[in-house]
Design an enzyme around this catalytic site. Structure first.
Site: not given
Ligand SMILES: *Cc1c(COP(=O)(O)O)cnc(C)c1O
Length: 398
Positions: A66, A287
């Site tokens: 994702k 800054y």
């Molecule tokens: C993002 C996500 C994962 C992966 O999680 P990690 O901690 O990055 O391994 C797995 N399952 C769901 C439902 C997620 O939203």
């Protein structure tokens, strides 16, 4: 009296016959990249990390890609994971799934964690994507679409076991099962849930969630189960079930706080030196004069800033590296630049245009995350769009 300033367009465009000394030497120096910073992504390390996870859990292992594979580039990374044996890929959104589809063979299942809403069921089917059904409305819409298609359609079903984020609650499961017609039209491929505290193995909430998961699973149609993301893969085997869903670990993020990281580092980020200056003590940098030199100091300005994901919370904290020499961050982070203290670098070694390490062997993603007062997840997904991105595997460009 000084001469009047000529208008710009009245300046002659021809130059004197002989250039001043030094001009020839500076022109056209070879340079690998125009970008202010170079992000190197080691796909070989990602494949190695996938194998670490596969060995860690007895069941199958998917991959979460994702948010464009946590900011690193899903189109390049998903095929590498497929070649490493992965057959189940998770995106968050339908659009991410549609974008990813052309990069994977049809045997690869792409699962949409957010599921489908708003009548996009047909697109899901057309693109060969599998939704996670999180709400009764999603279940009913997918079932109605399946009845309309005249065939059972596959889906993952998520139950909420105590995170209150996504998934059916227990009363919702009971309600749907009491009727039964919806699940008659759905091929439940997997029942899944997500752990809130998996990065803290001793937290009793993990066992609580697992108990709720067992109870809810038993009420749903019989199907394989999935509970563990990266951290969950390092909990006891009873948390692993039939499919791991790691994301962060694939990209090198440590799964358990305070323990040795079993994963190989995946990214390296180097930023270019834009300017170097030697200043006396008492000189403000950046800054708000948020840093002031305490003695004679060599300052270097780097071509990376908060627009590239180097968060402002990293002002006056942490350090870049030049070889083994630390370069402490001086003052606030600007949008496009960052000032570091380069006094420790011997004279004549650092020049404009050279690269210094922002993330790499001296400062991995978890270390810079601490400097920026955030998590490795946010560091990766926040990586900017201006970098020159170079993919390599075991030292070779790919
Ligand atoms: C993002 C996500 C994962 C992966 O999680 P990690 O901690 O990055 O391994 C797995 N399952 C769901 C439902 C997620 O939203």
């Amino acid at each position: 009296m000084s001469a009047p300033v000529p208008a710009l367009n009245s300046l002659p465009s021809t130059l004197p016959a002989t250039p001043p000394a030094g001009v020839i030497a500076m022109h056209g120096q070879p340079d690998c990249s125009r970008a202010g910073a170079i992000l190197t992504i080691d796909t070989g390390a990602i494949a190695a990390n996938y194998h670490v996870l596969r060995r860690q859990i007895a069941g199958g292992c998917g991959a979460v890609v994702k948010a464009d594979a946590y900011g690193l580039g899903a189109a390049a990374i998903a095929p590498v994971l497929y070649a490493a044996g992965c057959r189940t890929f998770f995106t968050a959104t339908l659009d991410e799934g549609i974008s990813l589809r052309p990069y994977l063979p049809s045997e690869a299942r792409i699962v949409i964690l957010h599921g489908v809403t708003g009548g996009h069921e047909a697109e899901c089917l057309t693109h060969g994507l599998t939704p996670v059904l999180n709400t009764p409305r999603q279940v009913k819409a997918w079932a109605a679409f399946a009845w309309f298609q005249g065939k059972r359609l596959p889906a993952f079903v998520q139950v909420d076991t105590g995170m209150s984020r996504l998934g059916l609650s227990e009363p919702e499961v009971d309600g749907l099962m009491a009727d039964g017609r919806d699940f008659a039209a759905i091929g439940v491929m997997m029942v899944m849930s997500h752990l809130a505290c998996a990065d803290t193995p001793d937290d009793p909430y993990n066992d609580h969630q697992r108990a709720v998961f067992e109870r809810l699973r038993a009420k749903l149609p019989v199907a394989p189960a999935s509970l563990a993301a990266s951290s969950g893969c390092f909990l006891a085997p009873c948390f692993h079930y039939d499919l791991g869903r790691p994301g962060a670990g694939l990209y090198g993020i440590a799964p358990v706080r305070g323990r040795r990281n079993p994963f190989q580092p995946v990214i390296r980020l180097d930023a270019r030196v834009l300017q170097i200056r030697d200043v006396p003590g008492g000189t403000p940098a950046g800054y708000g004069r948020a840093a002031v030199t305490t003695g004679p100091t060599r300052l270097a300005t780097l071509a990376i800033g908060y627009a590239d994901g180097y968060l402002r919370s990293g002002g006056n904290r942490g350090q870049a590296w030049f070889g083994d020499i630390p370069l402490p961050v001086m003052g606030r982070v600007s949008m496009d630049s960052l000032i570091v203290d380069a006094t420790a670098i011997p004279d004549g070694c650092l020049h404009e245009g050279m690269l210094v390490e922002i993330i790499g062997p001296h400062r991995d993603a978890d270390v810079i995350a601490a400097d920026l007062q955030t998590s490795g997840y946010e560091v990766l997904t926040g990586l900017g769009r201006r970098f020159d991105r170079q993919f390599m595997s075991s030292g070779e460009a790919v």
